[in-house]
Design a protein around this motif. Structure first.
Motif, PDB file in Angstrom:
ATOM      1  N   ALA A  23     124.919  12.384   6.364  1.00 52.28           N
ATOM      2  CA  ALA A  23     124.215  11.476   5.449  1.00 52.28           C
ATOM      3  C   ALA A  23     123.423  12.227   4.381  1.00 52.28           C
ATOM      4  N   ILE A  24     122.800  13.337   4.744  1.00 48.40           N
ATOM      5  CA  ILE A  24     122.018  14.104   3.768  1.00 48.40           C
ATOM      6  C   ILE A  24     122.937  14.690   2.706  1.00 48.40           C
ATOM      7  N   ASP A  25     124.017  15.320   3.145  1.00 48.76           N
ATOM      8  CA  ASP A  25     124.979  15.894   2.191  1.00 48.76           C
ATOM      9  C   ASP A  25     125.597  14.803   1.319  1.00 48.76           C
ATOM     10  N   ASP A  26     125.881  13.651   1.904  1.00 53.10           N
ATOM     11  CA  ASP A  26     126.444  12.537   1.139  1.00 53.10           C
ATOM     12  C   ASP A  26     125.462  12.059   0.069  1.00 53.10           C
ATOM     13  N   PHE A  27     124.177  11.948   0.436  1.00 56.22           N
ATOM     14  CA  PHE A  27     123.162  11.531  -0.531  1.00 56.22           C
ATOM     15  C   PHE A  27     123.083  12.529  -1.683  1.00 56.22           C
ATOM     16  N   ILE A  28     123.061  13.802  -1.355  1.00 56.32           N
ATOM     17  CA  ILE A  28     122.954  14.843  -2.381  1.00 56.32           C
ATOM     18  C   ILE A  28     124.173  14.815  -3.301  1.00 56.32           C
ATOM     19  N   SER A  29     125.348  14.649  -2.743  1.00 55.14           N
ATOM     20  CA  SER A  29     126.566  14.579  -3.557  1.00 55.14           C
ATOM     21  C   SER A  29     126.569  13.356  -4.472  1.00 55.14           C
ATOM     22  N   ALA A  30     125.982  12.258  -4.006  1.00 51.61           N
ATOM     23  CA  ALA A  30     125.988  11.012  -4.768  1.00 51.61           C
ATOM     24  C   ALA A  30     124.877  10.946  -5.819  1.00 51.61           C
ATOM     25  N   HIS A  31     123.907  11.873  -5.766  1.00 43.63           N
ATOM     26  CA  HIS A  31     122.751  11.809  -6.665  1.00 43.63           C
ATOM     27  C   HIS A  31     122.474  13.153  -7.354  1.00 43.63           C
ATOM     28  N   PRO A  32     123.475  13.738  -8.014  1.00 42.80           N
ATOM     29  CA  PRO A  32     123.198  15.010  -8.692  1.00 42.80           C
ATOM     30  C   PRO A  32     122.203  14.798  -9.832  1.00 42.80           C
ATOM     31  N   LEU A  33     121.338  15.777 -10.019  1.00 47.90           N
ATOM     32  CA  LEU A  33     120.342  15.692 -11.091  1.00 47.90           C
ATOM     33  C   LEU A  33     120.643  16.707 -12.188  1.00 47.90           C
ATOM     34  N   PRO A  34     120.596  16.279 -13.449  1.00 47.67           N
ATOM     35  CA  PRO A  34     120.728  17.240 -14.537  1.00 47.67           C
ATOM     36  C   PRO A  34     119.460  18.096 -14.615  1.00 47.67           C
ATOM     37  N   GLU A  36     117.300  18.730 -16.806  1.00 48.24           N
ATOM     38  CA  GLU A  36     116.115  18.234 -17.521  1.00 48.24           C
ATOM     39  C   GLU A  36     115.349  17.142 -16.761  1.00 48.24           C
ATOM     40  N   ILE A  37     115.881  16.660 -15.646  1.00 49.07           N
ATOM     41  CA  ILE A  37     115.213  15.619 -14.862  1.00 49.07           C
ATOM     42  C   ILE A  37     114.505  16.262 -13.669  1.00 49.07           C
ATOM     43  N   MET A  38     113.202  16.041 -13.599  1.00 49.64           N
ATOM     44  CA  MET A  38     112.432  16.538 -12.454  1.00 49.64           C
ATOM     45  C   MET A  38     112.730  15.671 -11.236  1.00 49.64           C
ATOM     46  N   LEU A  39     112.701  16.277 -10.071  1.00 45.62           N
ATOM     47  CA  LEU A  39     113.015  15.576  -8.828  1.00 45.62           C
ATOM     48  C   LEU A  39     112.234  14.270  -8.700  1.00 45.62           C
ATOM     49  N   VAL A  40     110.929  14.312  -8.868  1.00 45.02           N
ATOM     50  CA  VAL A  40     110.116  13.117  -8.645  1.00 45.02           C
ATOM     51  C   VAL A  40     110.281  12.074  -9.747  1.00 45.02           C
ATOM     52  N   GLU A  41     110.959  12.424 -10.835  1.00 44.84           N
ATOM     53  CA  GLU A  41     111.193  11.482 -11.923  1.00 44.84           C
ATOM     54  C   GLU A  41     112.580  10.850 -11.877  1.00 44.84           C
ATOM     55  N   ALA A  42     113.374  11.198 -10.878  1.00 42.06           N
ATOM     56  CA  ALA A  42     114.720  10.629 -10.754  1.00 42.06           C
ATOM     57  C   ALA A  42     114.613   9.118 -10.554  1.00 42.06           C
ATOM     58  N   ASP A  43     115.521   8.394 -11.194  1.00 45.00           N
ATOM     59  CA  ASP A  43     115.443   6.932 -11.167  1.00 45.00           C
ATOM     60  C   ASP A  43     115.905   6.295  -9.858  1.00 45.00           C
ATOM     61  N   PHE A  44     116.437   7.085  -8.937  1.00 41.40           N
ATOM     62  CA  PHE A  44     116.913   6.507  -7.684  1.00 41.40           C
ATOM     63  C   PHE A  44     115.834   6.433  -6.605  1.00 41.40           C
ATOM     64  N   TRP A  45     114.647   6.979  -6.845  1.00 44.66           N
ATOM     65  CA  TRP A  45     113.572   6.899  -5.858  1.00 44.66           C
ATOM     66  C   TRP A  45     112.803   5.595  -6.001  1.00 44.66           C
ATOM     67  N   ALA A  46     112.452   4.992  -4.892  1.00 43.93           N
ATOM     68  CA  ALA A  46     111.521   3.860  -4.877  1.00 43.93           C
ATOM     69  C   ALA A  46     110.110   4.430  -5.094  1.00 43.93           C
ATOM     70  N   PRO A  47     109.169   3.620  -5.532  1.00 45.62           N
ATOM     71  CA  PRO A  47     107.809   4.118  -5.768  1.00 45.62           C
ATOM     72  C   PRO A  47     107.192   4.836  -4.567  1.00 45.62           C
ATOM     73  N   HIS A  48     107.388   4.294  -3.357  1.00 44.53           N
ATOM     74  CA  HIS A  48     106.800   4.955  -2.183  1.00 44.53           C
ATOM     75  C   HIS A  48     107.469   6.306  -1.908  1.00 44.53           C
ATOM     76  N   LEU A  70     115.269  20.327  -1.335  1.00 44.61           N
ATOM     77  CA  LEU A  70     115.969  19.122  -1.796  1.00 44.61           C
ATOM     78  C   LEU A  70     116.155  19.170  -3.315  1.00 44.61           C
ATOM     79  N   ASN A  71     115.137  19.598  -4.026  1.00 43.30           N
ATOM     80  CA  ASN A  71     115.204  19.719  -5.483  1.00 43.30           C
ATOM     81  C   ASN A  71     116.352  20.640  -5.896  1.00 43.30           C
ATOM     82  N   VAL A  72     116.446  21.794  -5.287  1.00 41.24           N
ATOM     83  CA  VAL A  72     117.503  22.758  -5.619  1.00 41.24           C
ATOM     84  C   VAL A  72     118.864  22.154  -5.308  1.00 41.24           C
ATOM     85  N   ARG A  73     118.988  21.527  -4.145  1.00 39.82           N
ATOM     86  CA  ARG A  73     120.286  20.966  -3.767  1.00 39.82           C
ATOM     87  C   ARG A  73     120.708  19.823  -4.672  1.00 39.82           C
ATOM     88  N   LEU A  74     119.754  18.961  -5.067  1.00 36.26           N
ATOM     89  CA  LEU A  74     120.110  17.860  -5.972  1.00 36.26           C
ATOM     90  C   LEU A  74     120.495  18.384  -7.349  1.00 36.26           C
TER      91      LEU A  74
END
Length: 78
Positions: A23-34, A36-48, A70-74
């Motif tokens: 599940a972790i690898d699947d999430f990372i594969s499905a949510h690559p970050l460019p 210029e996008i900081m991890l905490v600013e990714a649009d797929f996170w809920a506020p909490h 997680l940041n490096v992997r994404l």
């Protein structure tokens, strides 16, 4: 040598995300970050989830290391 008490499974559990099997690898594969996008600013996170990630980063302990991993992997997409 003392083993860390946290791992990515712990982080995913705290985020309320699936953490079993691949599940972790699947999430990372499905949510690559460019670069210029900081991890905490990714649009797929809920506020909490953003709040937890920010809190763990500020803690500057082993929790921050997990968020960094997680940041490096994404950003690598793997």
């Amino acid at each position: 040598m003392e083993q860390p008490s946290h791992d990515l499974k712990t982080l995913f559990d705290q985020l309320g995300l699936p953490s079993e099997g691949e599940a972790i690898d699947d999430f990372i594969s499905a949510h690559p970050l460019p670069p210029e996008i900081m991890l905490v600013e990714a649009d797929f996170w809920a506020p909490h989830q953003k709040s937890l990630l920010t809190e763990w980063l500020r803690a500057d302990g082993e929790e921050a290391l997990l968020v960094d991993e997680l940041n490096v992997r994404l950003h690598d997409g793997k």
